[in-house]
Design an enzyme around this catalytic site. Sequence first.
Site, short mmCIF file in Angstrom:
data_model
loop_
_atom_site.label_atom_id
_atom_site.label_comp_id
_atom_site.label_asym_id
_atom_site.label_seq_id
_atom_site.Cartn_x
_atom_site.Cartn_y
_atom_site.Cartn_z
N CYS A 53 21.27 -17.71 21.44
CA CYS A 53 21.97 -18.73 21.88
C CYS A 53 21.38 -19.63 22.79
CB CYS A 53 22.98 -18.37 22.72
SG CYS A 53 22.83 -17.27 24.04
N SER A 116 14.32 -16.73 30.45
CA SER A 116 15.72 -16.73 30.23
C SER A 116 16.49 -17.65 31.23
CB SER A 116 16.24 -15.32 30.30
OG SER A 116 15.75 -14.36 29.20
N GLU A 199 27.16 -8.29 20.19
CA GLU A 199 26.98 -7.48 21.26
C GLU A 199 27.22 -8.50 22.72
OE1 GLU A 199 22.39 -6.65 23.43
OE2 GLU A 199 22.65 -6.93 21.32
N MET A 200 27.16 -9.77 22.38
CA MET A 200 27.50 -10.82 23.58
C MET A 200 29.15 -10.45 23.71
SD MET A 200 26.12 -12.37 25.74
CE MET A 200 26.56 -13.20 27.29
#
Length: 457
Positions: A53, A116, A199-200
């Site tokens: 993302c 990140s 997963e998120m």
Amino acid sequence: MTVLTLGLNHTTAAVDLRGRFAFAVDQLAPTLKTLHQRLTGSTHPEVALLSTCNRTELYCAAGGLGGPVHTLRHAAVDWLSGIGGVSSEELMRHTYVLEGGQAARHAFRVASGLDSMVLGEPQILGQMKQAVREADTAGTLGTTLHQLFQRSFAVAKEVRTSTEIGAHSISMAAAAVRLAGQLFEDLGRTKVLFVGAGEMIELTATHFAARNPRTMAVANRTLERGEKLATHLGAQAMRLADLPQRLHEFDIVVSCTASTLPIIGLGAVERALKARKRRPIFMVDLAVPRDIEPEVARLDDVYLYTVDDLSTMVQTAGEKRQAAVAQAEAIIETGVQGFVHWLDQRTTVPLIQALHSQADAWRAAEMARARKLLAKGEDIEAVLEAMSRGLTQKMLHGAMAELHSADTSQRPQVAAALSRLFLRGELVPGRNTTASSPPDKAEPGQANRHDPQGDKA
């Protein structure tokens, strides 16, 4: 070989532009095969694709510097711009292109969570490992990229175990819960809908579940997978097709799917607000490309946040861990130096292979000649003597030719090089020994040993 990284991330491109270049996991392998076929030429490149993302990055490795890599870079830019439907010039305004050690440093920082939006977040490491598996499946990984990523994973592990970079991290999921808590006084009285089952979503749902909301539901395109997550959370499972009719039931909606088009439109949200009698809805769109139409944010009673909207909150929390960044960067720098050294050594591989091939050819020729002599009944000692002499002459022929053809200014350098290669030592100025003469006869037990006292004789 050299490595090349072409990418865009949350610091260089907004969420809508990143969405144009997003790839679902099941798209990676076929996309890499197509890209590899397009790029393959004299360079025989290796390619891997990382898409999350927050970033889309293309990692390449190709032989040689200059021309081949320059060509590869332009081909990669043209390919990626075509994928996103933007011009190459527009794409380059939002991308970074890194080569060699800089590309390695970037990969190590990404794996370690230093690049990140959430400083030190662990999810990116799993996403990189998935990208490597998909490149391996597509047959586009290769030795150089395999080495790059394996070293990235090792560096990331050392960073996490040796520093506090991941301590007290506030993830996107935690940030979403905090923002929801600012809108709703008691999250225990809210109804929460999670759209997707990846997963998120699982991570975000776990954070919300800790606040004990009144109701939780999971809507997913594949009902079986949605039911599995719902069972784990103690939530309801519903079909994605039922979402427009049931949207009004929920106070909080968190969406993160791999859909290439929005799945929650403006009209559906407007109808939900009307049914809720204008009671507010808190919405979080963690997907890239977007799951929720951006026009929804204009509605008065909707509080819509994207991954970029959460960045300020996340980065503020990250400042508490800046003290660990310097230590992590030092670990990364050591890893970069190791990889660059390995990469430099790789440039000699073709020469080593050629030397082995030439030596094998000489050996085969002398063996064939010896067999013929033996078949004729020649004495075995004489055959062995002839074979060893033939090999010696072949091995020394090129060196002697270089030495004799060198002009006066070049001869000392050539002689020194030949001495290092064949005598494992250096010629000493003023000494009568030359590279073309045999070395001094060594005493027993002194063969191949450098005697500093002898240099002074």
